[in-house]
Design an enzyme around this catalytic site. Structure first.
Site, PDB file in Angstrom:
ATOM      1  N   ALA A  61       1.052  -1.487  -0.045  1.00 26.94           N
ATOM      2  CA  ALA A  61       0.461   0.416  -0.333  1.00 26.94           C
ATOM      3  C   ALA A  61       0.900   0.696  -0.348  1.00 26.94           C
ATOM      4  CB  ALA A  61      -1.275  -0.122   1.118  1.00 26.94           C
ATOM      5  N   GLY A 119       0.991   9.384  -7.463  1.00 26.08           N
ATOM      6  CA  GLY A 119       1.569   6.951  -7.741  1.00 26.08           C
ATOM      7  C   GLY A 119       2.901   7.616  -8.067  1.00 26.08           C
ATOM      8  N   GLN A 154      -4.715  -7.816 -34.808  1.00 25.43           N
ATOM      9  CA  GLN A 154      -4.536  -8.319 -36.125  1.00 25.43           C
ATOM     10  C   GLN A 154      -4.724  -9.371 -37.182  1.00 25.43           C
ATOM     11  OE1 GLN A 154      -5.880  -5.084 -36.448  1.00 25.43           O
ATOM     12  NE2 GLN A 154      -6.449  -5.396 -38.768  1.00 25.43           N
ATOM     13  N   GLY A 181      -7.896 -11.355 -36.500  1.00 30.03           N
ATOM     14  CA  GLY A 181      -8.897 -10.800 -37.013  1.00 30.03           C
ATOM     15  C   GLY A 181     -10.016 -10.521 -36.094  1.00 30.03           C
ATOM     16  N   GLY A 182     -11.064 -11.049 -36.614  1.00 31.01           N
ATOM     17  CA  GLY A 182     -12.576 -10.964 -35.862  1.00 31.01           C
ATOM     18  C   GLY A 182     -12.406 -11.283 -34.267  1.00 31.01           C
ATOM     19  N   GLU A 238       5.229  -0.607 -10.900  1.00 40.39           N
ATOM     20  CA  GLU A 238       5.870  -0.163 -11.309  1.00 40.39           C
ATOM     21  C   GLU A 238       6.653   1.056 -12.410  1.00 40.39           C
ATOM     22  OE1 GLU A 238       6.443  -1.692  -8.264  1.00 40.39           O
ATOM     23  OE2 GLU A 238       5.145  -3.611  -8.372  1.00 40.39           O
ATOM     24  N   THR A 253       6.116   3.830 -14.846  1.00 37.25           N
ATOM     25  CA  THR A 253       5.379   3.924 -15.886  1.00 37.25           C
ATOM     26  C   THR A 253       5.924   4.492 -17.126  1.00 37.25           C
ATOM     27  OG1 THR A 253       4.858   6.732 -15.600  1.00 37.25           O
ATOM     28  CG2 THR A 253       3.331   5.900 -15.244  1.00 37.25           C
ATOM     29  N   GLU A 274       6.950   6.860 -18.888  1.00 39.69           N
ATOM     30  CA  GLU A 274       7.360   7.942 -18.345  1.00 39.69           C
ATOM     31  C   GLU A 274       8.913   8.074 -17.593  1.00 39.69           C
ATOM     32  OE1 GLU A 274       3.725   8.050 -19.110  1.00 39.69           O
ATOM     33  OE2 GLU A 274       4.447   8.333 -21.295  1.00 39.69           O
TER      34      GLU A 274
HETATM   35  C1  LIG Z   1      -3.607  -3.018 -12.322  1.00 39.50           C
HETATM   36  C2  LIG Z   1      -2.309  -1.754 -11.445  1.00 39.50           C
HETATM   37  C3  LIG Z   1      -1.884  -2.603  -9.746  1.00 39.50           C
HETATM   38  C4  LIG Z   1      -1.229  -1.610  -9.378  1.00 39.50           C
HETATM   39  N1  LIG Z   1      -0.461  -2.456  -7.590  1.00 39.50           N
HETATM   40  C5  LIG Z   1       0.006  -1.467  -7.076  1.00 39.50           C
HETATM   41  C6  LIG Z   1      -0.027  -1.674  -5.850  1.00 39.50           C
HETATM   42  O1  LIG Z   1       0.393  -3.154  -5.297  1.00 39.50           O
HETATM   43  N2  LIG Z   1       0.784  -0.978  -4.239  1.00 39.50           N
HETATM   44  C7  LIG Z   1       0.642   0.863  -5.018  1.00 39.50           C
HETATM   45  O2  LIG Z   1       1.308   1.140  -4.044  1.00 39.50           O
HETATM   46  N3  LIG Z   1       0.353   0.361  -6.007  1.00 39.50           N
HETATM   47  C8  LIG Z   1      -0.008  -0.257  -7.240  1.00 39.50           C
HETATM   48  N4  LIG Z   1      -0.202  -0.204  -8.469  1.00 39.50           N
HETATM   49  C9  LIG Z   1      -0.533   1.751  -8.520  1.00 39.50           C
HETATM   50  C10 LIG Z   1       1.381   2.368  -9.783  1.00 39.50           C
HETATM   51  O3  LIG Z   1       2.420   2.085  -9.446  1.00 39.50           O
HETATM   52  C11 LIG Z   1       0.898   3.750 -10.203  1.00 39.50           C
HETATM   53  O4  LIG Z   1      -0.347   3.486 -10.651  1.00 39.50           O
HETATM   54  C12 LIG Z   1       1.838   4.405 -11.075  1.00 39.50           C
HETATM   55  O5  LIG Z   1       3.294   3.898 -10.328  1.00 39.50           O
HETATM   56  C13 LIG Z   1       1.023   5.816 -11.465  1.00 39.50           C
HETATM   57  O6  LIG Z   1       0.835   6.235 -10.697  1.00 39.50           O
HETATM   58  P1  LIG Z   1      -0.663   7.127 -11.132  1.00 39.50           P
HETATM   59  O7  LIG Z   1      -1.438   6.051 -10.856  1.00 39.50           O
HETATM   60  O8  LIG Z   1      -1.243   7.413 -10.064  1.00 39.50           O
HETATM   61  O9  LIG Z   1      -0.463   8.028 -12.225  1.00 39.50           O
HETATM   62  P2  LIG Z   1      -0.052   9.804 -12.272  1.00 39.50           P
HETATM   63  O10 LIG Z   1       1.503   9.517 -11.056  1.00 39.50           O
HETATM   64  O11 LIG Z   1       0.241  10.557 -11.910  1.00 39.50           O
HETATM   65  O12 LIG Z   1       1.082   9.818 -13.478  1.00 39.50           O
HETATM   66  C14 LIG Z   1      -0.164  10.275 -14.524  1.00 39.50           C
HETATM   67  C15 LIG Z   1       0.373  10.401 -16.138  1.00 39.50           C
HETATM   68  O13 LIG Z   1       0.935  11.269 -15.780  1.00 39.50           O
HETATM   69  C16 LIG Z   1       2.692  10.921 -15.977  1.00 39.50           C
HETATM   70  N5  LIG Z   1       3.801  11.756 -15.324  1.00 39.50           N
HETATM   71  C17 LIG Z   1       3.334  11.559 -13.985  1.00 39.50           C
HETATM   72  N6  LIG Z   1       4.932  12.437 -13.528  1.00 39.50           N
HETATM   73  C18 LIG Z   1       5.596  12.914 -15.106  1.00 39.50           C
HETATM   74  C19 LIG Z   1       6.920  13.121 -14.795  1.00 39.50           C
HETATM   75  N7  LIG Z   1       7.344  13.821 -14.316  1.00 39.50           N
HETATM   76  N8  LIG Z   1       6.796  13.405 -16.378  1.00 39.50           N
HETATM   77  C20 LIG Z   1       6.387  12.797 -17.332  1.00 39.50           C
HETATM   78  N9  LIG Z   1       5.452  12.616 -16.946  1.00 39.50           N
HETATM   79  C21 LIG Z   1       4.650  12.625 -15.928  1.00 39.50           C
HETATM   80  C22 LIG Z   1       2.798   9.410 -16.073  1.00 39.50           C
HETATM   81  O14 LIG Z   1       3.549   9.098 -16.958  1.00 39.50           O
HETATM   82  C23 LIG Z   1       1.036   8.968 -16.862  1.00 39.50           C
HETATM   83  O15 LIG Z   1       1.465   9.048 -17.895  1.00 39.50           O
HETATM   84  C24 LIG Z   1      -0.952   0.036  -9.196  1.00 39.50           C
HETATM   85  C25 LIG Z   1      -1.561   0.759 -10.557  1.00 39.50           C
HETATM   86  C26 LIG Z   1      -2.622  -0.784 -11.398  1.00 39.50           C
HETATM   87  C27 LIG Z   1      -3.550  -0.036 -12.235  1.00 39.50           C
END
Ligand SMILES: Cc1cc2nc3c(=O)[nH]c(=O)nc-3n(C[C@H](O)[C@H](O)[C@H](O)COP(=O)(O)OP(=O)(O)OC[C@H]3O[C@@H](n4cnc5c(N)ncnc54)[C@H](O)[C@@H]3O)c2cc1C
Length: 389
Positions: free
Chosen positions: A124, A131, A339, A342-343, A366, A368, A370
């Protein structure tokens, strides 16, 4: 299969592949039943994984794990990536980063039972407002007599429905380390820990991602991981490991997709020929195979560098490069596979459709794509090209 593996590594790869081949027939049932397969089947798979030495594959022998090299772990994880619906998660990976800091009490209470596969953890860290920028979390830890009081709301807590304890990350509100990060073991049944919501996600997994609320949760000081202020360093160690394993799983997924799409193209006829005879189809398969090979070489090489003890900052950049490239590669491959089918590629009973949805998150969790690029660029500017490649 890539070249330059020892006989033992190939044997481990083959053993895991055979095990994953036993999981694949359950994919459609899982997809159509909210990620669930019959309880006795799931139990049997868990026992088989244990028999084969595929439980807690990242844990050291000192803690009762198999003590595999990083390359061996990559080989295993690559195979688990070949199956959809997280059925491959029966091959578990415990909190390996904890070995250096866990106290005897923590090892006995949480770590060993996790290594044995008897209990599971979840993490958590992420919050509604934060994020990527983990340093901005708002969850708090307040000192109180002989322990701490925790408050906060966490999002996307993966596997929370199956976990016995959660690693909760917060910032201290008092004492000499005010504002610094702390990480705690928190038993899921501790008063004040609750599931607020179980949102639906694009994939169909039996592992749910809870939104969790922690209200005045009291934990003894012995639940603190390491020292006050250490919280962020643990997150980094885990990110590094998990990014490499995501790269490995993406390679496995791409391999399966290319195999399935090629087999389909060989059997499917249109306009009097197999579609595999058309260059438009061949080019999609050829690009996919080429990119898979590149991603696999990067992933294996990163694992080998870690095994050889390369500088940790170089490891950090290389794990990011492997994750970035392999996850984006696997998404391209899944798109092409849809692709080619197909369907059929739009039907949930089709492997390409499932991977098309499931692989999307590998570009998000883990860190994004970016964020991976920011890490890579930062290391490039600090170290130059040669040490990183
Ligand atoms: C299915 C799933 C399971 C997950 N499991 C866990 C878990 O077990 N425990 C946990 O703690 N978290 C978990 N996460 C969270 C996950 O690690 C975050 O969603 C991820 O790190 C991105 O954070 P965010 O969603 O807040 O996006 P944000 O940080 O808000 O980013 C939104 C967008 O802005 C971009 N962005 C942000 N900062 C920058 C920058 N400086 N430069 C350029 N672009 C930027 C990002 O790349 C993204 O495209 C999970 C997420 C998902 C979807």
């Amino acid at each position: 299969m890539s070249t330059f593996l020892t006989t033992a590594e190939r044997a481990l790869q083959g053993l895991t592949r055979s095990f994953v081949d036993e999981l694949i027939p359950w994919e459609v049932e899982a997809e159509l039943n909210r990620g669930e397969i019959p309880e006795d089947v799931a139990k049997g798979q868990k026992e088989r994984a244990r028999e084969l030495g595929l439980t807690s594959i990242n844990m050291s022998e000192r803690l009762g794990g198999p003590g595999y090299s990083m390359l061996s772990q990559v080989l295993i994880q690559e195979q688990t990536g070949r199956v959809t619906n997280a059925l491959g998660w029966v091959v578990s990976t415990g909190p390996s980063w904890i070995e250096e800091v866990a106290t005897d009490h923590q090892i006995e209470k949480w770590v060993r039972p996790t290594v044995d596969g008897d209990i599971h953890e979840c993490y958590a860290i992420t919050e509604e407002g934060v994020g990527s920028d983990v340093d901005g979390i708002e969850a708090t830890a307040r000192r109180d007599d002989d322990g701490y009081v925790l408050n906060g709301v966490k999002w996307h807590v993966t596997s929370a429905n199956l976990a016995s304890y959660v690693f909760f990350q917060a910032k201290l509100t008092d004492g000499p380390n005010t504002g610094r990060h702390v990480l705690f073991f928190v038993d899921m049944d501790t008063p004040g820990v609750e599931c607020v919501r179980i949102p639906e996600y694009s994939h169909t997994y039996s592992h749910h991602h809870w939104e969790m609320k922690f209200t005045e949760v009291r934990v003894p000081a012995e639940n603190l991981v390491g020292s006050e202020g250490d919280g962020m360093s643990f997150a980094h160690a885990w990110f590094r490991y998990e990014r490499l394993m995501i790269a490995a799983r993406c390679c496995g997924a791409a391999e399966r997709l290319i195999e399935e799409a090629t087999a389909f193209a060989e059997g499917r006829e249109a306009y009097g020929s197999k579609i595999a005879d058309y260059q438009a189809i061949q080019f999609m398969l050829a690009d996919s195979l080429t990119e898979l090979w590149a991603a696999r070489l990067m992933t294996y090489e990163t694992a080998r560098a870690i095994d050889a003890g390369v500088d940790v900052k170089v490891q950090h950049a290389q794990c990011s490069m492997a994750k970035l490239y392999a996850s984006e590669m696997a998404n391209r491959v899944a798109d092409r596979a849809v692709q080619v089918f197909g369907g059929r590629g739009f039907m949930r009973e089709n492997v390409a459709e499932r991977f098309y949805r499931e692989l999307r998150v590998d570009r998000i969790w883990e860190g994004t794509s970016e964020i991976q690029r920011l890490i890579i660029a930062d290391q490039l500017r600090k170290r130059g090209v040669v040490p990183l490649t």
